[in-house]
Design an enzyme around this catalytic site. Structure first.
Site, PDB file in Angstrom:
ATOM      1  N   SER A 101      38.041  23.378  55.641  1.00 34.03           N
ATOM      2  CA  SER A 101      38.716  24.291  56.564  1.00 34.03           C
ATOM      3  C   SER A 101      39.028  23.563  57.859  1.00 34.03           C
ATOM      4  CB  SER A 101      37.788  25.469  56.862  1.00 34.03           C
ATOM      5  OG  SER A 101      38.297  26.218  57.953  1.00 34.03           O
ATOM      6  N   TYR A 154      29.751  29.242  59.285  1.00 35.99           N
ATOM      7  CA  TYR A 154      30.877  28.804  58.446  1.00 35.99           C
ATOM      8  C   TYR A 154      31.390  27.451  58.915  1.00 35.99           C
ATOM      9  CZ  TYR A 154      35.463  28.869  56.120  1.00 35.99           C
ATOM     10  OH  TYR A 154      36.563  28.550  55.359  1.00 35.99           O
ATOM     11  N   LYS A 181      31.208  23.829  56.738  1.00 35.41           N
ATOM     12  CA  LYS A 181      32.358  23.021  56.315  1.00 35.41           C
ATOM     13  C   LYS A 181      32.291  21.610  56.927  1.00 35.41           C
ATOM     14  CE  LYS A 181      34.646  26.147  53.750  1.00 35.41           C
ATOM     15  NZ  LYS A 181      34.942  26.012  52.332  1.00 35.41           N
TER      16      LYS A 181
HETATM   17  N1  LIG Z   1      41.788  32.009  53.519  1.00 37.79           N
HETATM   18  C1  LIG Z   1      41.772  31.099  54.491  1.00 37.79           C
HETATM   19  O1  LIG Z   1      42.460  31.247  55.529  1.00 37.79           O
HETATM   20  C2  LIG Z   1      40.940  29.856  54.359  1.00 37.79           C
HETATM   21  C3  LIG Z   1      41.027  28.914  55.390  1.00 37.79           C
HETATM   22  C4  LIG Z   1      40.281  27.745  55.311  1.00 37.79           C
HETATM   23  C5  LIG Z   1      39.492  27.523  54.187  1.00 37.79           C
HETATM   24  N2  LIG Z   1      39.421  28.446  53.187  1.00 37.79           N
HETATM   25  C6  LIG Z   1      38.560  28.128  52.041  1.00 37.79           C
HETATM   26  O2  LIG Z   1      39.302  28.267  50.830  1.00 37.79           O
HETATM   27  C7  LIG Z   1      38.414  28.656  49.776  1.00 37.79           C
HETATM   28  C8  LIG Z   1      38.954  29.917  49.098  1.00 37.79           C
HETATM   29  O3  LIG Z   1      39.096  30.918  50.090  1.00 37.79           O
HETATM   30  P1  LIG Z   1      39.895  32.286  49.855  1.00 37.79           P
HETATM   31  O4  LIG Z   1      40.596  32.571  51.109  1.00 37.79           O
HETATM   32  O5  LIG Z   1      40.619  32.241  48.582  1.00 37.79           O
HETATM   33  O6  LIG Z   1      38.648  33.287  49.767  1.00 37.79           O
HETATM   34  P2  LIG Z   1      38.465  34.688  49.005  1.00 37.79           P
HETATM   35  O7  LIG Z   1      39.780  35.327  48.774  1.00 37.79           O
HETATM   36  O8  LIG Z   1      37.419  35.396  49.781  1.00 37.79           O
HETATM   37  O9  LIG Z   1      37.871  34.237  47.573  1.00 37.79           O
HETATM   38  C9  LIG Z   1      36.651  33.561  47.521  1.00 37.79           C
HETATM   39  C10 LIG Z   1      36.354  33.203  46.090  1.00 37.79           C
HETATM   40  O10 LIG Z   1      35.082  32.504  46.069  1.00 37.79           O
HETATM   41  C11 LIG Z   1      34.267  33.111  45.079  1.00 37.79           C
HETATM   42  N3  LIG Z   1      32.839  32.991  45.398  1.00 37.79           N
HETATM   43  C12 LIG Z   1      32.217  33.317  46.564  1.00 37.79           C
HETATM   44  N4  LIG Z   1      30.901  33.102  46.447  1.00 37.79           N
HETATM   45  C13 LIG Z   1      30.683  32.627  45.201  1.00 37.79           C
HETATM   46  C14 LIG Z   1      29.527  32.239  44.490  1.00 37.79           C
HETATM   47  N5  LIG Z   1      28.304  32.284  45.020  1.00 37.79           N
HETATM   48  N6  LIG Z   1      29.675  31.805  43.197  1.00 37.79           N
HETATM   49  C15 LIG Z   1      30.904  31.760  42.636  1.00 37.79           C
HETATM   50  N7  LIG Z   1      32.036  32.125  43.251  1.00 37.79           N
HETATM   51  C16 LIG Z   1      31.925  32.562  44.523  1.00 37.79           C
HETATM   52  C17 LIG Z   1      34.693  34.562  45.059  1.00 37.79           C
HETATM   53  O11 LIG Z   1      34.262  35.158  43.859  1.00 37.79           O
HETATM   54  P3  LIG Z   1      34.179  36.797  43.704  1.00 37.79           P
HETATM   55  O12 LIG Z   1      35.606  37.231  43.483  1.00 37.79           O
HETATM   56  O13 LIG Z   1      33.294  36.968  42.530  1.00 37.79           O
HETATM   57  O14 LIG Z   1      33.599  37.310  44.980  1.00 37.79           O
HETATM   58  C18 LIG Z   1      36.217  34.427  45.178  1.00 37.79           C
HETATM   59  O15 LIG Z   1      36.789  34.144  43.929  1.00 37.79           O
HETATM   60  C19 LIG Z   1      37.046  28.864  50.428  1.00 37.79           C
HETATM   61  O16 LIG Z   1      36.270  27.702  50.256  1.00 37.79           O
HETATM   62  C20 LIG Z   1      37.381  29.058  51.903  1.00 37.79           C
HETATM   63  O17 LIG Z   1      36.317  28.696  52.748  1.00 37.79           O
HETATM   64  C21 LIG Z   1      40.135  29.609  53.250  1.00 37.79           C
END
Ligand SMILES: NC(=O)c1ccc[n+]([C@@H]2O[C@H](COP(=O)([O-])OP(=O)(O)OC[C@H]3O[C@@H](n4cnc5c(N)ncnc54)[C@H](OP(=O)(O)O)[C@@H]3O)[C@@H](O)[C@H]2O)c1
Length: 225
Positions: A132, A147, A151
């Site tokens: 991130s 968080y 990261k």
């Molecule tokens: N969205 C952003 O703006 C953003 C920015 C920077 C970085 N990121 C990073 O990008 C990645 C994906 O983010 P996203 O925005 O797609 O998040 P999201 O929509 O909240 O989805 C998170 C995913 O991670 C899974 N997960 C969480 N805890 C888990 C565990 N203990 N075991 C297995 N699966 C688990 C969730 O599964 P469930 O569906 O079962 O809950 C879901 O599929 C993350 O690493 C996040 O930190 C996102």
């Protein structure tokens, strides 16, 4: 056919990554936590998709599911959590830090350890972990400190893994996806998850040792840690 494991396949960036990799002809193993999600994705994606039901914290269960798959070329550590909103330094507890660190920081390394024998046997192996921009040490902000810290630590661990796996010619990098419209990013975020997934998949598909140990924006440029 490229064989890819993507954690957190049920929604958000992970779901879009599965779609993108499948449309590029890969076989995708997608980790999910709920049987309903496994069934839904299997119906939608068909035979080139194999859902694997495990929580990335659960080493034993993950290992059991991964034994059942054969070869693997690419690991994309995508699953993550944002943790509590109010985890600033005045209020953070070890408990909230533990959750976020277990999922965002240690589990990606654990996944890499579990699939390493398969990647060593691949002709074009790669490990990507989604980090991130909130890890950037140039920001002095303290909101979501657990968080941010998780990261930062992920970046350091993956940089170390890149160093350790260089002898096996396995490239490892971390990716900054920007601010993305998902459950985590919210509806005001800048980037469409479909575009971001396409960018991340391109980085994964084309990753070579020259990019190993780097922090790369979803658009492909190297960035500062
Ligand atoms: N969205 C952003 O703006 C953003 C920015 C920077 C970085 N990121 C990073 O990008 C990645 C994906 O983010 P996203 O925005 O797609 O998040 P999201 O929509 O909240 O989805 C998170 C995913 O991670 C899974 N997960 C969480 N805890 C888990 C565990 N203990 N075991 C297995 N699966 C688990 C969730 O599964 P469930 O569906 O079962 O809950 C879901 O599929 C993350 O690493 C996040 O930190 C996102």
């Amino acid at each position: 056919m490229r064989k890819v494991l993507i954690t957190g396949a049920a929604r958000g960036i992970g779901y879009q990554l599965c779609k993108t990799a499948l449309s590029d002809g890969a076989h995708v193993y997608g980790s999910v936590r709920m049987q309903d999600d496994a069934d839904r994705l299997q119906r939608e994606f068909g035979d080139d998709f194999t859902p694997l039901l495990f929580d990335i914290r659960d080493r034993e269960n993950a290992a059991e599911k991964l034994i059942q798959i054969g070869e693997l070329d690419t690991l994309i550590n995508n699953a993550g959590i944002i943790g509590p909103d109010d985890s600033d330094t005045a209020t953070a507890t070890l408990e909230t830090f533990s959750d976020v660190f277990e999922i965002n920081t240690f589990a990606p390394l654990q996944m890499a350890q579990l699939v390493l024998p398969k990647l060593k046997a691949s002709d074009h192996p790669a490990i990507l972990s989604i980090s991130s921009q909130m890890s950037w040490m140039g920001y002095a902000k303290s909101d979501h400190i657990s968080y941010r810290a998780s990261k930062v630590a992920l970046n350091k661990i993956m940089q170390g893994l890149a160093t350790d796996l260089a002898q096996h010619e396995i490239p490892v990098c971390v990716v900054d996806p920007g601010w993305v419209r998902t459950d985590m990013g919210g509806e005001d975020a800048d980037n469409d998850p479909t575009d971001v997934a396409k960018g991340i998949w391109k980085i994964a598909r084309d990753l070579t040792m020259s990019k190993s140990g780097k922090f790369i924006r979803w658009t492909g440029e190297e960035r500062d840690y």
